[in-house]
Design a protein around this motif. Structure first.
Motif, mmCIF file in Angstrom:
data_model
loop_
_atom_site.group_PDB
_atom_site.id
_atom_site.type_symbol
_atom_site.label_atom_id
_atom_site.label_comp_id
_atom_site.label_asym_id
_atom_site.label_seq_id
_atom_site.Cartn_x
_atom_site.Cartn_y
_atom_site.Cartn_z
ATOM 1 N N UNK A 248 65.324 -1.378 31.833
ATOM 2 C CA UNK A 248 64.701 -2.312 33.022
ATOM 3 C C UNK A 248 63.786 -1.111 33.573
ATOM 4 N N UNK A 249 63.113 -1.771 34.636
ATOM 5 C CA UNK A 249 62.303 -1.028 35.439
ATOM 6 C C UNK A 249 63.095 -0.273 36.396
ATOM 7 N N UNK A 250 63.108 1.128 36.694
ATOM 8 C CA UNK A 250 63.680 1.958 37.435
ATOM 9 C C UNK A 250 63.374 1.663 38.954
ATOM 10 N N UNK A 251 64.477 1.696 39.659
ATOM 11 C CA UNK A 251 64.332 1.365 41.138
ATOM 12 C C UNK A 251 63.317 2.483 41.886
ATOM 13 N N UNK A 252 63.122 1.969 42.923
ATOM 14 C CA UNK A 252 62.296 2.525 43.756
ATOM 15 C C UNK A 252 63.033 2.871 45.066
ATOM 16 N N UNK A 253 62.962 4.268 45.559
ATOM 17 C CA UNK A 253 63.668 4.590 46.733
ATOM 18 C C UNK A 253 62.484 4.551 47.913
ATOM 19 N N UNK A 254 62.814 3.673 48.677
ATOM 20 C CA UNK A 254 61.764 3.343 49.893
ATOM 21 C C UNK A 254 62.360 3.771 51.202
ATOM 22 N N UNK A 287 70.315 10.180 47.349
ATOM 23 C CA UNK A 287 69.719 8.995 47.905
ATOM 24 C C UNK A 287 69.843 9.348 49.562
ATOM 25 N N UNK A 288 68.895 9.420 50.423
ATOM 26 C CA UNK A 288 69.067 9.649 51.891
ATOM 27 C C UNK A 288 69.680 8.298 52.428
ATOM 28 N N UNK A 289 70.229 8.591 53.749
ATOM 29 C CA UNK A 289 70.806 7.669 54.390
ATOM 30 C C UNK A 289 69.754 6.560 54.919
ATOM 31 N N UNK A 290 68.428 6.915 55.084
ATOM 32 C CA UNK A 290 67.601 6.091 55.512
ATOM 33 C C UNK A 290 66.798 5.512 54.450
ATOM 34 N N UNK A 291 67.035 5.660 53.216
ATOM 35 C CA UNK A 291 66.316 5.288 51.788
ATOM 36 C C UNK A 291 66.993 3.660 51.330
ATOM 37 N N UNK A 292 66.287 3.029 50.931
ATOM 38 C CA UNK A 292 66.563 1.715 50.477
ATOM 39 C C UNK A 292 66.101 1.648 48.816
ATOM 40 N N UNK A 293 66.941 1.146 47.912
ATOM 41 C CA UNK A 293 66.751 1.141 46.620
ATOM 42 C C UNK A 293 66.041 -0.125 46.603
ATOM 43 N N UNK A 294 64.792 -0.468 45.968
ATOM 44 C CA UNK A 294 64.196 -1.557 45.820
ATOM 45 C C UNK A 294 64.108 -2.007 44.277
#
Length: 376
Positions: A248-254, A287-294
């Motif tokens: 699958x497409x790997x996630x982005x960390x935003x 994964x930082x606390x303020x990062x969101x996985x998209x």
């Protein structure tokens, strides 16, 4: 069918047409009789009113015809043939309206069944489920079916919270059945199994069992597979996540600092493990606390504009985060990618589209109780 501010106004157009025809006939000469046009009134009502409303307009059309036609001298009256035309037209319009209403009820029932199926496959996720802040949007390429082969879920358990998102190859009810089978296996294994690699093996096993079952039934679905991303939020590592990628497409960390691609080695899709050496490995990434996985499915990555160019959702997200760091919130992030995808392809989706964003809930996002009030 016609509403203004929530109120039905479907009775207005036929009534206006009734008065317009009657008034026009009364104010034109005897050589130009148009009272027979009143047969259009029940015809219009049959399209936008109910059965009883159409029947009422059919009766009103007959009465109006008789009254207006009788007001003219004998030599200018339309006579019995047009009267029969108006009466028969009203009857046929009422019967047509009854058929239309029955078809609408059947369509609504089918839509309710499709919505129920979607809620079973893609169950609603409560806010903060599993200690995660999440948001998702699902757009079916077949707007009438309202359900397809994309799937996602969050499963909290004693070994941490697990997340699964994927896309079944193909479309139709077979893809929906496969998605339901994988979600069922994930909900059980994600709760009971302590190791994420065991959950991945259970998913692969369930996919193979499902393919054997469909093959035994004589369906031509023996080569069906599914791409997926399995994510674990371990309790002992609040600053990291475990990820397994099945083709699958790997996630982005935003995050407020920008957008980065999560470096994860992908493996083969679910159902194709015999072509390799087994399920893909589990990778732990920070994964930082303020990062969101998209995470998105190929309905986003393969969306094309009129020139045939693919949609680059990562670039859109990076520009939006640079302009406003608050976009990293899952709800805003999902809305941004959804709108960008629809805008890029002009609303013509070529495949089922899912946009999913998830991150750990911070202390500020945890629900708070008011002092002095007992929780129910």
């Amino acid at each position: 069918m016609v509403r203004v501010r929530g109120r039905s106004v479907g009775w207005v157009p036929p009534l206006l047409l009734l008065f317009a025809v009657a008034t026009a006939d009364a104010n034109t000469g005897g050589q130009f009789r148009m009272i027979s046009w009143i047969v259009l009134v029940p015809g219009i009502a049959a399209a936008i009113c109910g059965v009883w409303g159409t029947a009422v307009y059919a009766v009103l059309a007959v009465v109006a015809y008789f009254v207006v036609d009788s007001a003219w001298p004998h030599q200018y009256q339309s006579g019995l043939p047009d009267f029969i035309l108006v009466a028969v037209g009203g009857l046929l319009a009422t019967l047509a309206c009854a058929l239309r209403v029955r078809g609408e009820r059947r369509m609504l029932h089918i839509r309710d069944v499709a919505d129920t199926t979607r809620r079973v496959v893609l169950r609603p996720l409560p806010p903060g489920w599993g200690g995660l802040d999440h948001a998702a949007v699902y757009l079916a390429a077949d707007t009438e079916a309202r359900v397809g082969g994309d799937f996602y879920d969050i499963q909290p358990g004693p070994h941490g919270t697990r997340v699964l998102i994927g896309d079944v190859q193909g479309k139709g009810l077979g893809a929906v059945e496969t998605a339901a089978a994988l979600l069922g296996a994930f909900r059980e294994a994600g709760y009971h199994e302590a190791d994420l690699d065991t959950v991945a093996e259970r998913l692969e096993t369930r996919m193979m069992r499902h393919r054997c079952h469909t093959a035994a039934l004589g369906r031509a679905e023996g080569d069906r597979f599914a791409t997926a991303v399995l994510i674990g939020f371990p309790q002992d590592a609040p600053d990291a996540v475990d990820i397994v990628v099945f083709g699958h497409e790997p996630p982005l960390a935003v995050g407020p600092g920008g957008v980065r691609q999560v470096e994860v080695t992908g493996g083969l899709p679910l159902g194709l493990a015999e072509l390799g050496s087994g399920p893909p490995p589990v990778r732990r990434v920070s994964l930082a606390a303020d990062e969101t996985l998209l995470l998105v499915t190929d309905g986003v990555t393969e969306a094309r504009d009129q020139r045939g160019c693919f949609y680059r959702h990562g670039d859109d997200v990076a520009r939006a985060v640079a302009a406003d760091p608050r976009v990293t919130a899952p709800r805003r992030l999902v809305r941004l990618v959804r709108d960008g995808t629809l805008r890029h392809c002009s609303g013509r989706l070529g495949d089922d589209t899912t946009v999913f964003a998830v991150r750990r809930r911070t202390d500020d996002e945890q629900p708070r109780r008011r002092p002095g009030r007992r929780a129910r």
